[in-house]
Design a protein around this motif. Structure first.
Motif, PDB file in Angstrom:
ATOM      1  N   ARG A 308       0.834  -1.208   0.000  1.00 18.64           N
ATOM      2  CA  ARG A 308       0.000   0.000   0.000  1.00 18.64           C
ATOM      3  C   ARG A 308       0.872   1.262   0.000  1.00 18.64           C
ATOM      4  O   ARG A 308       0.583   2.241  -0.699  1.00 18.64           O
ATOM      5  N   VAL A 312       0.263   3.985  -2.884  1.00 19.80           N
ATOM      6  CA  VAL A 312      -0.196   5.346  -2.562  1.00 19.80           C
ATOM      7  C   VAL A 312       0.958   6.340  -2.781  1.00 19.80           C
ATOM      8  O   VAL A 312       0.749   7.471  -3.223  1.00 19.80           O
ATOM      9  N   GLU A 315       1.097   7.236  -6.403  1.00 22.91           N
ATOM     10  CA  GLU A 315       0.013   8.171  -6.720  1.00 22.91           C
ATOM     11  C   GLU A 315       0.369   9.576  -6.205  1.00 22.91           C
ATOM     12  O   GLU A 315       0.141  10.572  -6.885  1.00 22.91           O
ATOM     13  N   VAL A 378      -1.156   4.089   6.318  1.00 19.49           N
ATOM     14  CA  VAL A 378      -2.584   3.852   6.070  1.00 19.49           C
ATOM     15  C   VAL A 378      -3.272   5.086   5.462  1.00 19.49           C
ATOM     16  O   VAL A 378      -4.490   5.105   5.301  1.00 19.49           O
ATOM     17  N   ILE A 379      -2.493   6.070   5.097  1.00 20.23           N
ATOM     18  CA  ILE A 379      -3.054   7.306   4.526  1.00 20.23           C
ATOM     19  C   ILE A 379      -3.758   6.989   3.190  1.00 20.23           C
ATOM     20  O   ILE A 379      -3.386   6.044   2.499  1.00 20.23           O
ATOM     21  N   SER A 380      -4.747   7.802   2.842  1.00 19.83           N
ATOM     22  CA  SER A 380      -5.455   7.527   1.582  1.00 19.83           C
ATOM     23  C   SER A 380      -5.089   8.561   0.520  1.00 19.83           C
ATOM     24  O   SER A 380      -4.573   9.647   0.827  1.00 19.83           O
ATOM     25  N   ARG A 381      -5.418   8.217  -0.704  1.00 18.08           N
ATOM     26  CA  ARG A 381      -5.204   9.138  -1.831  1.00 18.08           C
ATOM     27  C   ARG A 381      -5.945  10.460  -1.605  1.00 18.08           C
ATOM     28  O   ARG A 381      -5.434  11.536  -1.930  1.00 18.08           O
ATOM     29  N   ASP A 382      -7.143  10.353  -1.021  1.00 14.59           N
ATOM     30  CA  ASP A 382      -7.938  11.569  -0.781  1.00 14.59           C
ATOM     31  C   ASP A 382      -7.197  12.559   0.113  1.00 14.59           C
ATOM     32  O   ASP A 382      -7.219  13.768  -0.120  1.00 14.59           O
ATOM     33  N   HIS A 383      -6.554  12.020   1.155  1.00 20.61           N
ATOM     34  CA  HIS A 383      -5.792  12.893   2.052  1.00 20.61           C
ATOM     35  C   HIS A 383      -4.682  13.612   1.287  1.00 20.61           C
ATOM     36  O   HIS A 383      -4.456  14.808   1.451  1.00 20.61           O
TER      37      HIS A 383
END
Ligand SMILES: Cc1ncc(COP(=O)(O)O)c(C=O)c1O
Length: 403
Positions: A308, A312, A315, A378-383
């Protein structure tokens, strides 16, 4: 009830002034979020400098720590301990090395690696070689020996005489590396990506050269994975991105998601130099820290966090590159691997960094111009997108782009 200003006052009065503190007093944290004393939420893109990789107070890690605290917190390294064995076995399964020495911090891990290297040369190889070559811009810790090893003069001032036995050679300079090797040289010690140094990645060519020089001169290769390890760069260990077999790696920071923990991990032949009584620690490898670290590794494996981090991270690089293209005169370069990311600005970044903090984004400015992001894995693309959008808007303000 303390508030920010009383904390600032008492910090100035009672604590050594070794840190330039951010204008943020953190009351609590959860997942990706930090909360200040007014209840304001911030997105943590720094993870306590690559420590809380699973996010703050991960419930399963909290439970593992709580259960272990009720069972056994500390007993000393005079005793056999199941938690140490379980963690060592798990750690070794993530790399191609054989044995672990547990300690409490990054500097201690590097100090241990330096001692192990010297003792290996003296006791196993029966050679009088002791010198360790490091790179300009490197950071290996704040103890006297690790400070001496560090390739940044600014943090050495006022601490003379520093321990001998270290030489620094220019980053990514193959010719200079050849010249610095002598009959005293015992090892080369590197970070695959210099973190404090500004998220600078060793070139594959230079790494190849290092491996070649180590083989040719029978030197140990020590890789400082304190910031890059534990999945941060999209592999368990950053050296695994390359065809590289280190003799020793050092780890710390993210091992126990916030509890102090470090490790020197080495090949069997090298580890033999640490025989009984040659090195030790009171707290290193405590059952409490080990229980947390075991849980961290279990969660990383189950939730595929290493993969992950890579995905991420790729990205994020693309998204930041988009911002750079909109502001090519303001962003020099976007670089990184996995979720170890740097945005190099063309100007001193203090104002932009502060404006980002005011907008609720916690990150770090290193070497004056590099915005360094070490978000939880665990951060997301949205963040990341939210952060990039804010950065892009702030970069339009020329007032903030003057160093
Ligand atoms: C690459 C590297 N080595 C060593 C250290 C020192 O670790 P510690 O602060 O836990 O002593 C750090 C800390 O930032 C680091 O990034």
């Amino acid at each position: 009830m303390p508030d920010k200003s009383s904390l600032q006052e008492k910090t100035a009065k009672y604590l050594c002034s070794t840190y330039v503190r951010y204008p943020l007093a953190v009351k609590s944290a959860n997942g990706f979020s930090l909360y200040d004393f007014d209840g304001r939420e911030y997105l943590d893109l720094l993870s306590g400098i690559s420590v809380c990789n699973l996010g703050h107070s991960h419930p399963e890690v909290v439970l593992a720590i709580t259960r272990q605290a009720q069972k056994l917190i500390h007993v000393s390294n005079l005793f056999y301990q199941e938690e140490q064995v379980a963690l060592a076995e798990k750690l070794i399964s993530t790399c191609s090395l054989d044995r672990v020495f547990f300690c409490n911090s990054g500097a201690e891990a590097n100090e241990g690696a330096i001692k192990l290297c010297r003792r290996y040369m003296q006791k196993i190889k029966k050679q009088n070689r002791f010198e360790i070559i490091t790179l300009t811009g490197s950071f290996h810790g704040r103890t006297l020996a690790t400070l001496s090893a560090t390739g940044q003069d600014k943090i050495k001032q006022g601490f003379d005489p520093l321990p001998q036995g270290f030489k620094t050679t220019p980053f990514n300079d193959e010719k200079a590396l050849d010249k610095v090797i002598s009959q005293d040289t015992a090892a080369i010690m590197v970070e695959i990506i210099q973190g404090e140094g500004g998220v600078k990645i060793l070139s594959p060519g230079f790494l190849k050269k290092i491996v070649h020089v180590c083989r040719r001169h029978d030197l140990l290769l020590i890789v400082d994975e304190i910031q890059t390890g534990m999945g941060r760069t999209g592999k368990y260990w950053a050296h695994q991105h390359y065809d590289l077999c280190p003799d020793i790696i050092t780890s710390a920071k993210a091992m126990a998601n916030g509890l102090p923990m470090g490790a020197v991990i080495s090949l069997e032949k090298v580890a033999q130099a640490f025989d009984a009584g040659s090195h030790g620690t009171t707290f290193g490898g405590s059952p409490l820290a080990c229980a947390a670290a075991i849980k961290v590794l279990e969660i990383m494996e189950r939730d595929q966090l290493v993969q992950r981090a890579w995905q991420v991270g790729q990205e994020a690089l693309e998204i930041f590159e988009g911002v750079r293209k909109k502001h090519p005169e303001k962003i020099v370069e976007v670089r990184g691997m996995g979720l170890m990311l740097g945005i190099e600005l063309a100007f001193a970044g203090n104002k932009i960094w502060k404006a980002l903090l005011e907008k609720g984004y916690v990150l770090n400015l290193t070497q004056d111009t590099v915005l360094r992001l070490l978000p939880p894995l665990v951060i997301s693309r949205d963040h990341i997108e939210g952060f990039a959008m804010t950065l892009e808007i702030l970069l339009r303000d020329s007032e903030l782009c003057q160093g």
